[in-house]
Enzyme design. Sequence first.
Site, mmCIF file in Angstrom:
data_model
loop_
_atom_site.group_PDB
_atom_site.id
_atom_site.type_symbol
_atom_site.label_atom_id
_atom_site.label_comp_id
_atom_site.label_asym_id
_atom_site.label_seq_id
_atom_site.Cartn_x
_atom_site.Cartn_y
_atom_site.Cartn_z
ATOM 1 N N ARG A 1 59.609 -3.448 -9.819
ATOM 2 C CA ARG A 1 58.382 -2.981 -9.607
ATOM 3 C C ARG A 1 57.244 -2.972 -10.780
ATOM 4 N NH1 ARG A 1 55.952 2.381 -13.216
ATOM 5 N NH2 ARG A 1 54.023 2.162 -11.586
ATOM 6 N N HIS B 1 50.163 2.872 -7.246
ATOM 7 C CA HIS B 1 50.889 3.383 -6.677
ATOM 8 C C HIS B 1 50.858 3.455 -5.157
ATOM 9 C CE1 HIS B 1 49.656 7.334 -9.654
ATOM 10 N NE2 HIS B 1 50.763 6.892 -10.535
ATOM 11 N N ARG C 1 45.378 11.706 -18.989
ATOM 12 C CA ARG C 1 44.463 10.976 -18.671
ATOM 13 C C ARG C 1 42.691 11.219 -17.829
ATOM 14 N NH1 ARG C 1 47.558 5.905 -15.014
ATOM 15 N NH2 ARG C 1 48.951 7.410 -16.014
ATOM 16 N N GLU D 1 60.480 5.102 -4.319
ATOM 17 C CA GLU D 1 59.348 4.394 -4.082
ATOM 18 C C GLU D 1 60.849 3.194 -4.119
ATOM 19 O OE1 GLU D 1 56.066 4.534 -7.509
ATOM 20 O OE2 GLU D 1 57.115 6.199 -6.798
#
Length: 389
Positions: free
Chosen positions: A84, A172, A233, A377
């Site tokens: 990834r 993402h 964030r 994922e």
Amino acid sequence: MKVLVLNCGSSSVKYAVIDTKNKIALSSGLVENIGVNGHIKAKGPINPIDESLDVPTHAEAIFAVQKYLKEQELIDVIEAIGHRVVHGGKYVKSELVTQEVIDYIRSITLYAPLHEPAHATGMEEAKKYFPNLPQVAVFDTAFHQTMPPKAFLYGIPYEIYQDLKVRRYGFHGTSHRYVSAEAIRLLNQKAEDTYLITAHLGNGSSAAAISQGQCVDTTMGFTPLDGLVMGTRSGSIDPAILFFLNKTLGYDIDRLDKLVNKESGLLGLSGLSNDMRTITQAASEGHQRAKIALEVFCYKLAREIGGLAMALPRIDALVFTGGIGENSVVVRELVLKNLSILGYDIDPEKNVNHGKKSSGIITKDGSAKAMIIATNEELLIAMDTEVMV
Ligand code: AMP
């Protein structure tokens, strides 16, 4: 095919050995806190492990993963490695790892300073232990490369895009790609005739507009700081706030970086936590700032989804995924309430039961469709790897 999926983060290495035929993980785990108080936690077919470990750098972490896989008698079954990679820069799809790919990933370190060097090291170290196995890089940004210029350009001088490639990249992507493909399957529609909005809500959050199986806009930008309010964030803010804090409080670049990346979002608003479970619990007990944090999170998300809707001719389904999207009944309820203008009417029972009885759909029959799809994922990285090798 049995694929070792490696996710080398800033201070951790997560891994899974995925059997793509049966779509299951034969072993999974992580080495975390690289550099300080290292720790390994993993499970495999023979025995689990959960202990402190001296891991000064990513190299020792990869060594520890392959050592554990050897003990679990899995090392010889692995046929390929999938990585990834957070930022793919110019890459528009997954790539077979070559020295050129590794060098390019290192060359864009400034785009994702904590991640790109870790990814490159992961690939080099994996090569030492698995010299004969092919490796594939799967990029978080790749799925978003189909965005048109009107979506990926910022309203700043064009030369900054031309010379420095400052643009919206989106992140993402592996998750948005996986859940949008799953949604098309579950809705029993053709990709060419399906329009979706996918909301990946976790510690980091982003939403994307998917037209005919391709991303046409997304909320994260040049970095994963843009867009939605997240755990720590800020998401999008008026950049002039940074100039103002510099002039009034003397905050320099590093201080401002910490403020918007580590001290903002749910944590900064609530003063309590970055964890949505804590926020929703405290809000239900009357904690005012937790309530505010929850409201801001859900309203901003609905507002961004409304904006993304403009990229599509219609929305066949809104998909919730990620730790919050898959698990928070309250967030889904509040977001859909904020989106009633788009025709969403939530079914409270289906929302609580995770829509398991209805292909993940959580809205009432006849109203606009919203659904929950668990992301995977690692499986998509393994499947991409299988296709590439
Ligand atoms: P992720 O980054 O996808 O692992 O998601 C992490 C986020 O999911 C954290 O904010 C968690 O609080 C949130 N989360 C996990 N389980 C739940 C739950 N049952 N209810 C609300 N939020 C949850």
